[in-house]
Design an enzyme around this catalytic site. Structure first.
Site, PDB file in Angstrom:
ATOM      1  N   LYS A  13      35.921  40.888  40.887  1.00  0.00           N
ATOM      2  CA  LYS A  13      36.571  41.186  39.601  1.00  0.00           C
ATOM      3  C   LYS A  13      37.056  39.901  38.932  1.00  0.00           C
ATOM      4  O   LYS A  13      36.860  39.703  37.745  1.00  0.00           O
ATOM      5  CB  LYS A  13      37.779  42.126  39.813  1.00  0.00           C
ATOM      6  N   ARG A  88      46.105  50.322  39.645  1.00  0.00           N
ATOM      7  CA  ARG A  88      45.655  50.616  41.004  1.00  0.00           C
ATOM      8  C   ARG A  88      46.083  52.006  41.456  1.00  0.00           C
ATOM      9  O   ARG A  88      45.738  52.420  42.568  1.00  0.00           O
ATOM     10  CB  ARG A  88      46.271  49.603  41.972  1.00  0.00           C
ATOM     11  N   ARG A 127      34.824  33.213  52.013  1.00  0.00           N
ATOM     12  CA  ARG A 127      35.751  32.601  51.036  1.00  0.00           C
ATOM     13  C   ARG A 127      36.802  31.770  51.782  1.00  0.00           C
ATOM     14  O   ARG A 127      37.137  30.662  51.366  1.00  0.00           O
ATOM     15  CB  ARG A 127      36.420  33.726  50.229  1.00  0.00           C
ATOM     16  N   ARG A 136      44.844  32.937  51.275  1.00  0.00           N
ATOM     17  CA  ARG A 136      45.989  33.756  50.937  1.00  0.00           C
ATOM     18  C   ARG A 136      46.548  34.367  52.211  1.00  0.00           C
ATOM     19  O   ARG A 136      45.819  34.608  53.159  1.00  0.00           O
ATOM     20  CB  ARG A 136      45.541  34.877  49.997  1.00  0.00           C
ATOM     21  N   ARG A 147      43.768  46.682  53.035  1.00  0.00           N
ATOM     22  CA  ARG A 147      43.663  46.717  51.573  1.00  0.00           C
ATOM     23  C   ARG A 147      42.510  47.612  51.130  1.00  0.00           C
ATOM     24  O   ARG A 147      42.607  48.312  50.122  1.00  0.00           O
ATOM     25  CB  ARG A 147      43.486  45.300  51.016  1.00  0.00           C
TER      26      ARG A 147
HETATM   27  P1  ADP Z   1      42.529  41.949  45.919  1.00  0.00           P
HETATM   28  O1  ADP Z   1      41.809  42.521  44.724  1.00  0.00           O
HETATM   29  O2  ADP Z   1      41.748  40.906  46.624  1.00  0.00           O
HETATM   30  O3  ADP Z   1      43.093  42.963  46.856  1.00  0.00           O
HETATM   31  P2  ADP Z   1      44.825  41.137  44.279  1.00  0.00           P
HETATM   32  O4  ADP Z   1      45.028  39.682  44.026  1.00  0.00           O
HETATM   33  O5  ADP Z   1      44.397  41.978  43.145  1.00  0.00           O
HETATM   34  O6  ADP Z   1      43.794  41.150  45.460  1.00  0.00           O
HETATM   35  O7  ADP Z   1      46.154  41.796  44.886  1.00  0.00           O
HETATM   36  C1  ADP Z   1      46.820  41.237  45.995  1.00  0.00           C
HETATM   37  C2  ADP Z   1      48.005  42.127  46.385  1.00  0.00           C
HETATM   38  O8  ADP Z   1      48.942  42.174  45.311  1.00  0.00           O
HETATM   39  C3  ADP Z   1      47.664  43.591  46.660  1.00  0.00           C
HETATM   40  O9  ADP Z   1      47.231  43.818  47.994  1.00  0.00           O
HETATM   41  C4  ADP Z   1      49.016  44.272  46.368  1.00  0.00           C
HETATM   42  O10 ADP Z   1      49.925  44.091  47.424  1.00  0.00           O
HETATM   43  C5  ADP Z   1      49.532  43.470  45.185  1.00  0.00           C
HETATM   44  N1  ADP Z   1      49.085  44.069  43.889  1.00  0.00           N
HETATM   45  C6  ADP Z   1      48.265  43.479  42.975  1.00  0.00           C
HETATM   46  N2  ADP Z   1      48.072  44.282  41.924  1.00  0.00           N
HETATM   47  C7  ADP Z   1      48.770  45.406  42.168  1.00  0.00           C
HETATM   48  C8  ADP Z   1      48.962  46.624  41.464  1.00  0.00           C
HETATM   49  N3  ADP Z   1      48.361  46.849  40.278  1.00  0.00           N
HETATM   50  N4  ADP Z   1      49.753  47.575  42.026  1.00  0.00           N
HETATM   51  C9  ADP Z   1      50.365  47.362  43.201  1.00  0.00           C
HETATM   52  N5  ADP Z   1      50.225  46.244  43.939  1.00  0.00           N
HETATM   53  C10 ADP Z   1      49.444  45.266  43.424  1.00  0.00           C
END
Ligand code: ADP
Length: 195
Positions: A13, A88, A127, A136, A147
């Site tokens: 994404k 999400r 990665r 991370r 996740r």
């Molecule tokens: P990825 O898509 O690789 O899981 P992100 O960078 O989008 O990683 O998100 C990392 C973490 O940040 C998620 O696992 C969650 O804990 C938190 N997070 C990000 N966006 C949201 C969201 N929209 N709602 C709730 N938690 C979020």
């Protein structure tokens, strides 16, 4: 034009959002990046979010909806936004619809990057290997599986939500990056002409 890039962790994404940002002048809003910045800056939001993120759970809806609402106020969002990693949950999606409606805007399309889970674990491992020192805290195989599980349970139901609004377009996220970009560009071009 306001778009959502949708897909599980590792689907690409962020990569596609950057392409659209560069080519279309849209602003990429990644709640993951915004939350990591808050953690790094040691803000109250960061302190509340860190442990939740490290274990791969979702940060509470009100917190992420709050950061998006605040960010949407900035003038650079006026031309349009690509939401990456948000919404999400169905509650977040409803809050987003309300926020956009009150600004006379709407989501024009939701682009799903369709991928398979096992490949995502492999992608994340490479990665981490290719970017030593930048991993991370949540980029471990165990947390990634967590996740992915959270994605299936809480986030995937959103596909039906957006299918019901007739906004969902699915792209093959397993194709080479350039092919995925071409497919995404095609969708955005069609949406741009229609709106
Ligand atoms: P990825 O898509 O690789 O899981 P992100 O960078 O989008 O990683 O998100 C990392 C973490 O940040 C998620 O696992 C969650 O804990 C938190 N997070 C990000 N966006 C949201 C969201 N929209 N709602 C709730 N938690 C979020």
């Amino acid at each position: 034009m306001d778009l959502i890039l949708f897909g599980p962790p590792g689907a690409g994404k962020g990569t596609q959002a950057k392409v659209l940002q560069d080519e279309r002048g849209l602003v990429q809003l990644s709640t993951g990046d915004m939350l990591r910045a808050a953690v790094a800056a040691g803000t109250e939001l960061g302190r509340k979010s860190k442990a939740i993120m490290d274990r791969g759970d979702l940060v509470p809806d009100d917190l992420v909806v709050g950061i998006i609402a605040e960010r949407l106020e900035k003038p650079d969002c006026g031309k349009g936004v690509i939401f990456d990693g948000f919404p999400r949950t169905v509650a977040q999606a409803k809050a987003l619809d309300a926020m956009l409606t009150s600004r006379g805007r709407k989501i024009d399309a939701v682009i799903e990057l369709k991928v398979d889970d096992e490949a995502m674990v492999g992608r994340m491992e490479s990665r981490v290997r290719e970017n030593p020192g930048e991993a991370r805290a949540d980029d471990t195989p165990e947390t990634l599986r967590k996740r992915l599980g959270v994605y299936r349970q809480n986030t995937e139901p959103l596909l039906d939500f957006y299918r019901g609004q007739d906004k969902l377009v699915t792209v093959d996220g397993m194709a080479p990056i350039a092919d995925v970009s071409a497919a995404v560009r095609g969708v955005v071009g069609r949406v741009g002409e229609a709106s």
